[in-house]
Design an enzyme around this catalytic site. Structure first.
Site, short mmCIF file in Angstrom:
data_model
loop_
_atom_site.label_atom_id
_atom_site.label_comp_id
_atom_site.label_asym_id
_atom_site.label_seq_id
_atom_site.Cartn_x
_atom_site.Cartn_y
_atom_site.Cartn_z
CB CYS A 383 -0.98 -0.05 1.16
SG CYS A 383 -2.45 0.92 0.82
CG HIS A 520 -3.60 -3.66 3.09
ND1 HIS A 520 -2.58 -3.22 3.92
CD2 HIS A 520 -4.20 -2.55 2.63
CE1 HIS A 520 -2.59 -1.90 3.95
NE2 HIS A 520 -3.56 -1.46 3.18
CD GLU A 522 -1.40 -6.40 5.16
OE1 GLU A 522 -1.07 -6.64 3.98
OE2 GLU A 522 -1.54 -5.24 5.60
N1 GLN Z 1 -1.96 6.80 2.82
C1 GLN Z 1 -2.08 6.05 1.63
C2 GLN Z 1 -3.45 6.20 0.99
O1 GLN Z 1 -4.39 6.60 1.62
C3 GLN Z 1 -1.77 4.59 1.88
C4 GLN Z 1 -2.77 3.90 2.74
C5 GLN Z 1 -2.30 2.57 3.25
O2 GLN Z 1 -1.12 2.28 3.23
N2 GLN Z 1 -3.21 1.75 3.77
O3 GLN Z 1 -3.62 5.89 -0.16
#
Ligand code: GLN
Length: 549
Positions: A383, A520, A522
């Site tokens: 992410c 994600h 995970e």
């Molecule tokens: N801050 C970034 C976004 O909002 C990444 C978010 C995250 O890593 N879950 O896109």
């Protein structure tokens, strides 16, 4: 209709009610039963999505895109059931629903009260989560009550489960109460008094536990269990000793050896086959006999709060179990990299930048990624860790000066990461971020199916498509994507309609293992099955370790 197992907690919080609930789920599944697990949280926030990681730990994202309590992660890791939005609800959601009904006049002018209106709503939400009356209703719904017996906030939930069990009728519900039996070193004794009081509190509300799970730092001897049995009116064999263990994956066996699943089946008059927990035993065997230790540097912000990376640290451990490696994670505060430089990372077998929000520490993470790229250290970006890998590549390889995410530099001349609304306008104008925007509702959330480009590392690990969960606002800017791709970054997966970047990587000729993902992964790793991406990453770390010998 499903049968219910209600799990309450006493004495103190953080005793591991979620893991206890999940382990019971695993045991019931091992007996051929289907289960779902529901978590009720007594706070007023609608969901944990907007809560600080300091307050709440990880936000677990379900397949259908709900931001939920991290216990749902344990439920999915221990059982084969997939949780959905309705598996977690809060006092905030209950009141929200009741107040909307009140405004619509659904209470026909009655005085709306905690009892019966709030407690009825809680029961309706439990049945909704348990899929009562649905064709795919499970055999058993395990319902975990957040908080501790004796809290004012928990009372409506306890009253609701008491009523629900009464309505469900005989042999349809079972109450499990988890308490603490502290060891007092100066007395050299385990103390049972707090358990006694906690059970009394529960009985005052009208709930008599069928099983008591007694948490202690050691096994509770028989005479102490007999004592607990006498004063709590719970049969001695139902007083379960749940001692501290080095791995949570030992808990299913620990409970089974004390006959927990038998007693639950007995209490609910469930006809189930004998338990088969060979898979859990196999995991423990792997845990006990690793062939090597792998050190992963996780460069993040909330490094003192490992709870906020719960699913991620578990996913790495799972990958270790499936590659016969003991994975040791060093949490490194990215601000120390800003201060002291990234060179310390060279001693690690792999580098990982996890998800995150906010500007603090971002430059340190970018330096860590640059170091991992140049030193050919296996890198996994998740992410934010992918967004920053794009920023790093844009700045240092594609030559896009001051490239950044608009989350951190709204004035960047090369906003390679931005909100979709900031880059879709044809005239190139960037809309200002609205301060009143609904912070709880503007994210790309939940799972999405995307094709993977053949011939990539992503395809080697996942196959032809990927189905993983998202939780972010920002995206790779499609207006600048070509420049980055021309400079050599491989986009290995994109969403089918908007072509939003899902996965990036470096070609193997340039770097042995450099993969970053917008989602994600995970959240879908389980100890029994592992996860293809994490497995491949740890294998790359093993290769680096072997090559340096
Ligand atoms: N801050 C970034 C976004 O909002 C990444 C978010 C995250 O890593 N879950 O896109």
């Amino acid at each position: 209709m499903p049968k219910f197992v209600f799990v309450t907690g006493g004495v103190v919080s953080s005793l591991g009610k979620g893991i206890a609930a999940a382990s019971m789920g695993a045991l019931l599944e091992s007996r051929g039963l289907t289960v779902t697990i529901i978590k009720m949280d007594p706070y007023l926030n609608v969901d944990p999505g907007t809560m600080s990681p300091f307050q709440h730990g990880e936000v677990f994202v379900t397949e259908d895109g709900a931001e939920t309590d991290l216990d749902l992660g344990h439920y999915e890791r221990f059982t084969d059931s997939r949780t959905r939005r309705h598996n977690n609800f809060t006092t905030g959601q209950i009141y929200d629903s009741v107040l909307r009904k009140e405004r619509r006049g659904e209470y026909l002018g009655k005085t709306v009260q905690v009892i019966p209106h709030i407690t009825n709503e809680i029961q309706a939400f439990i049945h909704r989560g348990a899929r009562t009356d649905q064709d795919d209703a499970p055999d058993v719904a395990i319902v975990e009550v957040g908080g501790t017996v004796g809290d004012i906030e928990s009372l409506p939930f306890l009253e609701a489960i008491r009523q629900l069990s009464l309505k469900a009728g005989r042999n349809n519900s079972c109450f499990v109460h988890l308490t603490l039996v502290p060891y007092i070193p100066s007395a050299g004794e385990l103390k049972t008094k707090p358990t006694q009081h906690s059970v009394q509190k529960l009985r005052e509300i009208g709930i008599s536990p069928n099983l008591l799970f007694c948490r202690a730092d050691r096994a509770i001897p028989e005479d102490e269990r007999d004592k607990i049995s006498l004063f709590s009116n719970v049969p001695a064999e139902a007083v379960i000793s749940v001692a501290d263990v080095d791995s949570i994956y030992r808990i299913p066996r620990m409970l089974m050896e004390q006959g927990v699943d038998d007693q639950i089946c007995d209490c609910l008059k469930l006809d189930a086959k004998q338990p088969d927990i060979a898979v859990w035993d196999d995991l423990i065997e792997r845990l006990e006999h690793p062939q090597r230790e792998i050190r992963v540097a996780m460069v993040g912000k909330y490094v003192d709060l490992t709870e906020s990376y719960k699913s991620l640290s578990e996913a790495l451990i799972h990958a270790g179990l499936h590659t016969r490696s003991k994975v040791k994670i060093d949490y490194i505060d990215s601000e120390t990299i800003e201060r002291d430089g990234p060179e310390g990372l060279s001693q690690f077998d792999a580098v990982l930048v996890p998800g995150g929000f906010g500007k603090r520490g971002v430059e340190g993470k970018i330096r860590a990624i640059e170091f991992a790229r140049k030193q050919r250290i296996p890198y996994l970006g998740i992410c934010l860790g992918m967004q920053l890998a794009v920023v790093e590549f844009a700045r240092n390889v594609a030559g896009l000066a001051k490239a950044n995410s608009t989350e951190f530099d709204p004035q960047s001349p090369n906003p390679v990461i931005a909100l979709i609304t900031e880059w879709v306008d044809a005239d190139g104008s960037r809309q200002n971020r609205s301060e009143e925007s609904d912070m709880g509702g503007t994210m790309r959330l939940g799972a999405q199916r995307c094709a993977i480009r053949a011939g990539t590392k992503a395809a080697q690990t996942y196959g032809p498509e990927v189905y993983e969960r998202h939780r972010h606002r920002y995206e790779v800017n499609n207006r600048l994507k070509d420049k980055i791709v021309q400079a050599g970054l491989v986009v290995s997966s994109e969403t089918p309609h908007e072509s939003l970047v899902e996965m990036i990587e470096l070609p193997e000729s340039v770097h042995p293992w450099f993969v970053a993902v917008q989602f994600h992964p995970e959240f879908t790793s389980t100890p029994r099955h592992g996860h293809p991406l994490f497995k491949s990453y740890i294998e790359a770390a093993v290769a680096r370790k072997e090559s340096r010998k």
